[in-house]
Design a protein around this motif. Structure first.
Motif, PDB file in Angstrom:
ATOM      1  N   UNK A  19       0.904  -1.244   0.106  1.00 36.17           N
ATOM      2  CA  UNK A  19      -0.033  -0.107  -0.125  1.00 36.17           C
ATOM      3  C   UNK A  19       0.819   1.332  -0.043  1.00 36.17           C
ATOM      4  N   UNK A  20       2.004   1.346   0.789  1.00 30.54           N
ATOM      5  CA  UNK A  20       2.971   2.522   0.805  1.00 30.54           C
ATOM      6  C   UNK A  20       3.503   2.640  -0.605  1.00 30.54           C
ATOM      7  N   UNK A  21       3.985   1.655  -1.207  1.00 27.12           N
ATOM      8  CA  UNK A  21       4.606   1.799  -2.424  1.00 27.12           C
ATOM      9  C   UNK A  21       3.877   2.018  -3.565  1.00 27.12           C
ATOM     10  N   UNK A  22       2.826   1.801  -3.578  1.00 28.52           N
ATOM     11  CA  UNK A  22       1.697   1.903  -4.913  1.00 28.52           C
ATOM     12  C   UNK A  22       1.467   3.317  -4.517  1.00 28.52           C
ATOM     13  N   UNK A  23       1.212   3.854  -3.414  1.00 27.05           N
ATOM     14  CA  UNK A  23       0.727   5.309  -2.977  1.00 27.05           C
ATOM     15  C   UNK A  23       1.891   6.146  -3.516  1.00 27.05           C
ATOM     16  N   UNK A  24       3.099   5.925  -3.070  1.00 28.04           N
ATOM     17  CA  UNK A  24       4.054   6.930  -3.175  1.00 28.04           C
ATOM     18  C   UNK A  24       4.556   6.845  -4.665  1.00 28.04           C
ATOM     19  N   UNK A  25       4.554   5.689  -5.450  1.00 25.38           N
ATOM     20  CA  UNK A  25       4.792   5.723  -6.868  1.00 25.38           C
ATOM     21  C   UNK A  25       3.760   6.393  -7.745  1.00 25.38           C
ATOM     22  N   UNK A  26       2.477   6.182  -7.343  1.00 27.53           N
ATOM     23  CA  UNK A  26       1.629   6.797  -8.198  1.00 27.53           C
ATOM     24  C   UNK A  26       1.698   8.447  -7.813  1.00 27.53           C
ATOM     25  N   UNK A  27       1.946   8.901  -6.412  1.00 29.35           N
ATOM     26  CA  UNK A  27       2.218  10.231  -6.102  1.00 29.35           C
ATOM     27  C   UNK A  27       3.314  10.873  -6.686  1.00 29.35           C
ATOM     28  N   UNK A  28       4.327  10.036  -6.907  1.00 21.79           N
ATOM     29  CA  UNK A  28       5.705  10.685  -7.700  1.00 21.79           C
ATOM     30  C   UNK A  28       5.554  10.800  -9.023  1.00 21.79           C
ATOM     31  N   UNK A  29       5.132   9.796  -9.499  1.00 21.74           N
ATOM     32  CA  UNK A  29       4.859   9.696 -11.108  1.00 21.74           C
ATOM     33  C   UNK A  29       3.925  10.633 -11.597  1.00 21.74           C
ATOM     34  N   UNK A  30       2.742  10.988 -10.786  1.00 24.16           N
ATOM     35  CA  UNK A  30       1.829  11.643 -11.484  1.00 24.16           C
ATOM     36  C   UNK A  30       1.219  12.978 -10.631  1.00 24.16           C
ATOM     37  N   UNK A  31       1.759  13.111  -9.830  1.00 26.09           N
ATOM     38  CA  UNK A  31       1.297  14.495  -9.024  1.00 26.09           C
ATOM     39  C   UNK A  31       2.244  15.638  -9.780  1.00 26.09           C
ATOM     40  N   UNK A  32       3.222  15.570  -9.959  1.00 20.92           N
ATOM     41  CA  UNK A  32       4.112  16.574 -10.828  1.00 20.92           C
ATOM     42  C   UNK A  32       3.200  16.981 -12.093  1.00 20.92           C
ATOM     43  N   UNK A  33       2.703  15.959 -12.871  1.00 16.38           N
ATOM     44  CA  UNK A  33       1.964  16.349 -13.855  1.00 16.38           C
ATOM     45  C   UNK A  33       0.745  17.033 -13.847  1.00 16.38           C
ATOM     46  N   UNK A  34      -0.272  16.690 -12.441  1.00 18.86           N
ATOM     47  CA  UNK A  34      -1.147  17.229 -12.079  1.00 18.86           C
ATOM     48  C   UNK A  34      -1.049  18.679 -11.709  1.00 18.86           C
TER      49      UNK A  34
END
Length: 406
Positions: A19-34
């Motif tokens: 759960x921690x890994x999928x959250x940070x991976x999604x956050x780091x990959x897509x948050x800069x784009x948002x």
């Protein structure tokens, strides 16, 4: 009495790290784009990506410390998990529903606050339920589960992002809730914990942190941890923008390329734990950090116009995944081994304190360098901080660090 490693229980606990890994991976990959929908400056995007870590500086060590002290009918760690995981799922779901920069920052802030509540306790459960000699193997299994989470984020998340920018965050939200359900139903602390270590004397939080800081070997290890997280976090945070702006590829291609690190990490997670047990945690970490320096320097030398550039990058990323597994699988067990009696949760919090400091420094520093020099600096930056980590880990001279089976 010798305790054997309970593989089933360890895999179950791995859902917390999943759960921690999928959250940070999604956050780091897509948050800069948002954030890029509202902002142009890489440094400003980098700063917003770090706001959550300022909270983590105070919350994670405190949560780790207090999870050593409390004792409820659910145990010491589970109460924090019961609060943090459901809240993290809610705010992760809300992030893509926002319609303004202020609402987006509010949602990401509270998502990360929720993560800080449960992150140290869920990780501290590993040494709680695992005998000391099996911690590298146990951590490798847990990180294997984390690798699956990252792989889902990059491969499936990248495709979902093309359909709708919010879908990766919604997927992550549901998987956090699923993981919480598995942990809550399957891990019972009063049944599963081998023993809670009790301190010989009562200490407050500041005293606990002071003990970690005064230990020269622990301090060098913490500086090494900070350095390699600065390197890795910078690359991970800006790689999608690097791919888009410097390499001229689509975000989905960039996340697919990042997935090669996760895939390799997944393959080598358990072998890295076995290697750490055989040749020692410190030696395995040094090998991984040295390899990371060589690979990031090679990646820096790749140019966008080169033929088969993306293919070469993906092959090199397989090596980065192996290096990162060697480092990451063995670093927390080494910190846990160095923790004095009754301070395991505190040392876990300190481990995350230094990774949080790295996450604060890295996006802003690299964002500033990108604004100044350009996206071509990304991998040179990574090589420099991996090199710094190599110097610090080489200064760790501790009998607990020299042995694989300590």
């Amino acid at each position: 009495m010798e305790h054997k490693l309970d593989y089933k229980k360890t895999f179950t606990l791995g859902f917390g790290f999943f759960a921690i890994s999928i959250t940070w991976s999604v956050y780091n990959a897509f948050m800069p784009l948002l954030l890029g929908n509202y902002l142009k400056s890489a440094a400003l995007i980098g700063f917003i990506m770090t706001i959550d870590n300022y909270l983590a500086l105070f919350i994670q060590p405190a949560v780790g410390f207090y999870s050593d002290k409390i004792n409820t009918k659910f145990g010491r760690r589970m109460p924090f998990i019961m609060v943090g995981m459901p809240l993290a799922a809610v705010f992760m779901f809300l992030i893509p529903q926002t319609k303004s920069l202020y609402a987006l920052v509010f949602a990401l802030l509270f998502m990360n606050l929720s993560m800080s509540i449960y992150r140290s306790p869920v990780i501290a459960l590993m040494p709680d339920i695992t005998a000391k000699q099996h911690r590298s193997k146990s951590n490798s299994i847990i990180n294997f589960m984390g690798g699956i989470g990252s792989l889902i984020a990059y491969l499936i998340g990248g495709r979902l992002f093309e359909l709708n920018e919010g879908y990766p965050f919604i997927l992550s939200s549901f998987l956090i809730l699923f993981s919480f359900g598995v942990l809550f139903l399957k891990i019972k602390e009063h049944r599963d914990v081998l023993h809670y270590e009790s301190a010989e004397e009562k200490r407050n939080l500041i005293q606990g942190l002071g003990i970690a800081w005064k230990d020269k070997n622990a301090r060098n290890l913490l500086f090494a941890i900070c350095s390699w997280f600065i390197a890795y976090n910078g690359i991970e945070t800006f790689f999608t923008k690097y791919g888009q702006s410097y390499l001229g590829i689509q975000p989905a291609q960039a996340t697919t390329t990042l997935a090669f690190i996760s895939l390799s990490f997944l393959v080598f997670a358990i072998p890295a734990g076995i290697i750490g047990t055989k040749i020692g945690k410190k030696n395995t970490i040094r090998m991984g950090v040295g390899l990371a320096v060589i690979l990031t320097l090679t990646l820096y030398l790749l140019k966008p116009q080169q033929s088969n550039m993306l293919l070469y990058m993906r092959i090199l990323f397989l090596g980065v995944g192996f290096a990162w597994a060697s480092i990451n699988i063995n670093s927390y067990p080494l910190v846990a081994d160095m923790s004095p009696l009754g301070l395991l949760g505190t040392y876990t919090g300190v481990y995350y304190l230094f990774s949080s400091i790295a996450n604060i420094i890295s996006p802003v520093l690299l964002g500033f360098l990108i604004d100044l020099i350009g996206y071509q600096i990304v991998f040179l930056y990574g090589a420099f901080f991996f090199g710094l980590a190599f110097l610090f880990i080489s200064q760790v001279h501790d009998k607990r660090a020299e042995n694989g089976n300590d």
